[in-house]
Design a protein around this motif. Structure first.
Motif, PDB file in Angstrom:
ATOM      1  N   GLY A 152      19.332  31.247 -22.184  1.00 36.68           N
ATOM      2  CA  GLY A 152      20.037  29.968 -22.182  1.00 36.68           C
ATOM      3  C   GLY A 152      21.082  29.889 -21.074  1.00 36.68           C
ATOM      4  O   GLY A 152      21.203  28.864 -20.391  1.00 36.68           O
ATOM      5  N   LEU A 153      21.831  30.977 -20.884  1.00 35.96           N
ATOM      6  CA  LEU A 153      22.841  30.999 -19.820  1.00 35.96           C
ATOM      7  C   LEU A 153      22.184  30.980 -18.440  1.00 35.96           C
ATOM      8  O   LEU A 153      22.694  30.340 -17.505  1.00 35.96           O
ATOM      9  CB  LEU A 153      23.720  32.240 -19.973  1.00 35.96           C
ATOM     10  CG  LEU A 153      24.652  32.225 -21.191  1.00 35.96           C
ATOM     11  CD1 LEU A 153      25.322  33.584 -21.370  1.00 35.96           C
ATOM     12  CD2 LEU A 153      25.712  31.137 -21.043  1.00 35.96           C
ATOM     13  N   ALA A 199      22.802  28.100 -15.722  1.00 39.71           N
ATOM     14  CA  ALA A 199      23.140  28.395 -14.333  1.00 39.71           C
ATOM     15  C   ALA A 199      22.139  27.736 -13.390  1.00 39.71           C
ATOM     16  O   ALA A 199      22.513  27.217 -12.327  1.00 39.71           O
ATOM     17  CB  ALA A 199      23.153  29.915 -14.114  1.00 39.71           C
ATOM     18  N   GLY A 200      20.839  27.737 -13.781  1.00 35.78           N
ATOM     19  CA  GLY A 200      19.819  27.092 -12.959  1.00 35.78           C
ATOM     20  C   GLY A 200      20.062  25.602 -12.800  1.00 35.78           C
ATOM     21  O   GLY A 200      19.909  25.049 -11.711  1.00 35.78           O
ATOM     22  N   MET A 210      11.257  26.414 -14.403  1.00 36.96           N
ATOM     23  CA  MET A 210      11.995  26.383 -13.128  1.00 36.96           C
ATOM     24  C   MET A 210      13.439  26.833 -13.332  1.00 36.96           C
ATOM     25  O   MET A 210      13.961  27.650 -12.558  1.00 36.96           O
ATOM     26  CB  MET A 210      11.981  24.964 -12.549  1.00 36.96           C
ATOM     27  CG  MET A 210      10.685  24.547 -11.925  1.00 36.96           C
ATOM     28  SD  MET A 210      10.839  22.867 -11.292  1.00 36.96           S
ATOM     29  CE  MET A 210       9.283  22.713 -10.454  1.00 36.96           C
ATOM     30  N   PHE A 211      14.081  26.308 -14.368  1.00 36.89           N
ATOM     31  CA  PHE A 211      15.478  26.657 -14.614  1.00 36.89           C
ATOM     32  C   PHE A 211      15.613  28.099 -15.101  1.00 36.89           C
ATOM     33  O   PHE A 211      16.541  28.811 -14.683  1.00 36.89           O
ATOM     34  CB  PHE A 211      16.085  25.696 -15.637  1.00 36.89           C
ATOM     35  CG  PHE A 211      16.182  24.285 -15.160  1.00 36.89           C
ATOM     36  CD1 PHE A 211      16.784  23.987 -13.958  1.00 36.89           C
ATOM     37  CD2 PHE A 211      15.660  23.249 -15.915  1.00 36.89           C
ATOM     38  CE1 PHE A 211      16.880  22.685 -13.505  1.00 36.89           C
ATOM     39  CE2 PHE A 211      15.743  21.937 -15.475  1.00 36.89           C
ATOM     40  CZ  PHE A 211      16.356  21.656 -14.264  1.00 36.89           C
ATOM     41  N   LEU A 212      14.704  28.535 -15.974  1.00 34.09           N
ATOM     42  CA  LEU A 212      14.771  29.904 -16.483  1.00 34.09           C
ATOM     43  C   LEU A 212      14.554  30.922 -15.369  1.00 34.09           C
ATOM     44  O   LEU A 212      15.334  31.870 -15.208  1.00 34.09           O
ATOM     45  CB  LEU A 212      13.728  30.104 -17.581  1.00 34.09           C
ATOM     46  CG  LEU A 212      14.041  29.469 -18.938  1.00 34.09           C
ATOM     47  CD1 LEU A 212      12.835  29.561 -19.857  1.00 34.09           C
ATOM     48  CD2 LEU A 212      15.237  30.155 -19.578  1.00 34.09           C
ATOM     49  N   VAL A 213      13.493  30.728 -14.589  1.00 36.91           N
ATOM     50  CA  VAL A 213      13.176  31.690 -13.528  1.00 36.91           C
ATOM     51  C   VAL A 213      14.152  31.564 -12.373  1.00 36.91           C
ATOM     52  O   VAL A 213      14.718  32.564 -11.902  1.00 36.91           O
ATOM     53  CB  VAL A 213      11.727  31.485 -13.040  1.00 36.91           C
ATOM     54  CG1 VAL A 213      11.415  32.420 -11.882  1.00 36.91           C
ATOM     55  CG2 VAL A 213      10.745  31.736 -14.168  1.00 36.91           C
ATOM     56  N   GLY A 214      14.353  30.333 -11.888  1.00 38.27           N
ATOM     57  CA  GLY A 214      15.262  30.128 -10.754  1.00 38.27           C
ATOM     58  C   GLY A 214      16.683  30.549 -11.076  1.00 38.27           C
ATOM     59  O   GLY A 214      17.334  31.249 -10.297  1.00 38.27           O
ATOM     60  N   LEU A 246      13.767  26.486  -6.690  1.00 41.58           N
ATOM     61  CA  LEU A 246      13.195  26.184  -8.001  1.00 41.58           C
ATOM     62  C   LEU A 246      14.161  25.331  -8.833  1.00 41.58           C
ATOM     63  O   LEU A 246      13.760  24.341  -9.457  1.00 41.58           O
ATOM     64  CB  LEU A 246      12.885  27.478  -8.748  1.00 41.58           C
ATOM     65  CG  LEU A 246      11.562  28.171  -8.455  1.00 41.58           C
ATOM     66  CD1 LEU A 246      11.482  29.476  -9.234  1.00 41.58           C
ATOM     67  CD2 LEU A 246      10.395  27.292  -8.807  1.00 41.58           C
ATOM     68  N   CYS A 247      15.436  25.722  -8.839  1.00 46.08           N
ATOM     69  CA  CYS A 247      16.444  24.962  -9.583  1.00 46.08           C
ATOM     70  C   CYS A 247      16.572  23.550  -9.032  1.00 46.08           C
ATOM     71  O   CYS A 247      16.680  22.576  -9.795  1.00 46.08           O
ATOM     72  CB  CYS A 247      17.797  25.677  -9.516  1.00 46.08           C
ATOM     73  SG  CYS A 247      17.785  27.334 -10.224  1.00 46.08           S
ATOM     74  N   PHE A 248      16.547  23.427  -7.714  1.00 42.58           N
ATOM     75  CA  PHE A 248      16.626  22.114  -7.062  1.00 42.58           C
ATOM     76  C   PHE A 248      15.451  21.227  -7.482  1.00 42.58           C
ATOM     77  O   PHE A 248      15.629  20.048  -7.806  1.00 42.58           O
ATOM     78  CB  PHE A 248      16.649  22.300  -5.541  1.00 42.58           C
ATOM     79  CG  PHE A 248      16.293  21.072  -4.762  1.00 42.58           C
ATOM     80  CD1 PHE A 248      17.173  20.003  -4.674  1.00 42.58           C
ATOM     81  CD2 PHE A 248      15.068  20.969  -4.112  1.00 42.58           C
ATOM     82  CE1 PHE A 248      16.842  18.864  -3.963  1.00 42.58           C
ATOM     83  CE2 PHE A 248      14.730  19.843  -3.395  1.00 42.58           C
ATOM     84  CZ  PHE A 248      15.616  18.787  -3.327  1.00 42.58           C
ATOM     85  N   GLU A 249      14.247  21.794  -7.488  1.00 46.06           N
ATOM     86  CA  GLU A 249      13.069  21.026  -7.889  1.00 46.06           C
ATOM     87  C   GLU A 249      13.182  20.551  -9.334  1.00 46.06           C
ATOM     88  O   GLU A 249      12.812  19.419  -9.662  1.00 46.06           O
ATOM     89  CB  GLU A 249      11.807  21.883  -7.733  1.00 46.06           C
ATOM     90  CG  GLU A 249      11.252  21.921  -6.329  1.00 46.06           C
ATOM     91  CD  GLU A 249       9.855  22.508  -6.303  1.00 46.06           C
ATOM     92  OE1 GLU A 249       9.587  23.454  -7.070  1.00 46.06           O
ATOM     93  OE2 GLU A 249       9.029  22.021  -5.521  1.00 46.06           O
TER      94      GLU A 249
END
Length: 325
Positions: free
Chosen positions: A299-300, A304-305, A257-261, A116-119
């Motif tokens: 936010g953190l 990290a994502g 994506m960033f929040l969940v991943g 997810l983070c990659f996407e």
């Protein structure tokens, strides 16, 4: 003696019926508890998969965009059927993993979160690397292909459906794995109920909304032709809303994506998880400490994502360059 025997028999029957009634009440109470547990776990799983759901919604709406107006809903229906087939494969696979290889659940969750983070980073990088002129050129070429008589629109439509179903398979796998992680400690029957419920709810919800979103502009045009000023005003509003809604879904999907991943990856690394929670608690101040803590934690997780996505994207780019060389 016969009368005594009859009374004894009737007494035994009454005792059996009383036992049956008691056991029925116990079974009903247990069923109610199980149903309540399944409902609670489904809610939790839905909340945790909401980020992926937002991305799924945005991506599928974008996949269908560009199809002729009279073919939009048939395309959405075809992708929805493909999505149900995907989940019919993924749900049993997830249950088998939970039953025989439960140790794989956390690594799969971590892989899903990293993907997810990659996407998300790949989307941001694509927007930065490809300017507006290139995007406009791609749209113009697509419109020209739709208008050209030399282009087989049936083949083009099938390619769109295949691409959308492939994308759905990846996102559905992430949804199922995240949902499985929330019910990994539950009984097998509850796992089945939650996963099947999530699969059906997500498919119906996503593709029902996609069908509505792609038809907003048509609804606006239809209202604009009405002889009533209020209907015409609403039609103009919907026509203006449609492109902004698509943009909002794209931005919200990327943020999710960033929040969940990032949250999945952080939660899977105990020292990092404790550090994020400790920092969030330290930043909590005043009467709205819970709000500051939630904002800091999310936010953190998002930061990290972004970092995880950038690392994965860099690794993928490196592997691709090595293969080419």
């Amino acid at each position: 003696m016969a009368g005594a025997s009859l009374l004894t028999l009737l007494d035994d029957i009454a005792a059996i019926l009383d036992d049956v009634a008691v056991m029925t009440k116990v079974a009903a109470k247990k069923s109610a508890v199980i149903a309540d547990d399944v409902t609670t776990m489904t809610k939790v799983a839905t909340q945790k998969t909401a980020g992926v759901l937002g991305d799924d919604l945005a991506l599928n709406a974008q996949q269908v965009a560009g199809v002729r107006a009279d073919r939009e809903l048939p395309v959405v229906w075809a992708v929805a059927k493909g999505s149900m087939i995907n989940k019919a494969i993924l749900v049993p696979a997830a249950l088998l993993i939970s039953a025989f290889l439960p140790g794989l659940i956390t690594p799969l969750l971590m892989l899903g979160g990293a993907f997810l983070c990659f996407e998300g980073v790949e989307k941001l990088a694509h927007k930065l690397l490809h300017g507006k002129a290139e995007v406009k050129l791609a749209h113009a070429q697509h419109a020209q292909a739709n208008a050209s008589e030399d282009v087989d629109l049936v083949v083009l439509e099938k390619e769109k459906i295949k691409g959308a179903v492939r994308t759905d398979f990846i996102l559905s796998a992430e949804i199922i794995v995240i949902a499985l992680g929330t019910v990994a400690a539950a009984a097998f029957v509850q796992q089945v109920a939650v996963l099947v419920g999530i699969a059906v709810l997500m498919t119906v919800g996503v593709y029902g909304l996609v069908g509505g979103i792609v038809k907003i502009d048509d609804l606006g045009l239809w209202l604009g032709r009405k002889p009533y000023p209020a209907a015409q005003a609403l039609g103009r509003f919907l026509l203006a809303l449609a492109p902004w809604l698509m943009k909002f879904l794209a931005v919200a999907g990327t943020a999710a994506m960033f929040l969940v991943g990032g949250g999945i990856v952080v939660h899977g690394i105990a020292p990092l998880h404790h550090a994020v929670e400790g920092t969030a608690q330290a930043l909590a101040q005043g009467s709205l400490d819970w709000l500051w803590q939630a904002l800091a934690s999310n936010g953190l997780n998002a930061l990290a994502g972004v970092l995880v996505g950038a690392i994965v994207l860099g690794a993928v780019q490196l592997v691709q360059r090595l293969r080419k060389s």
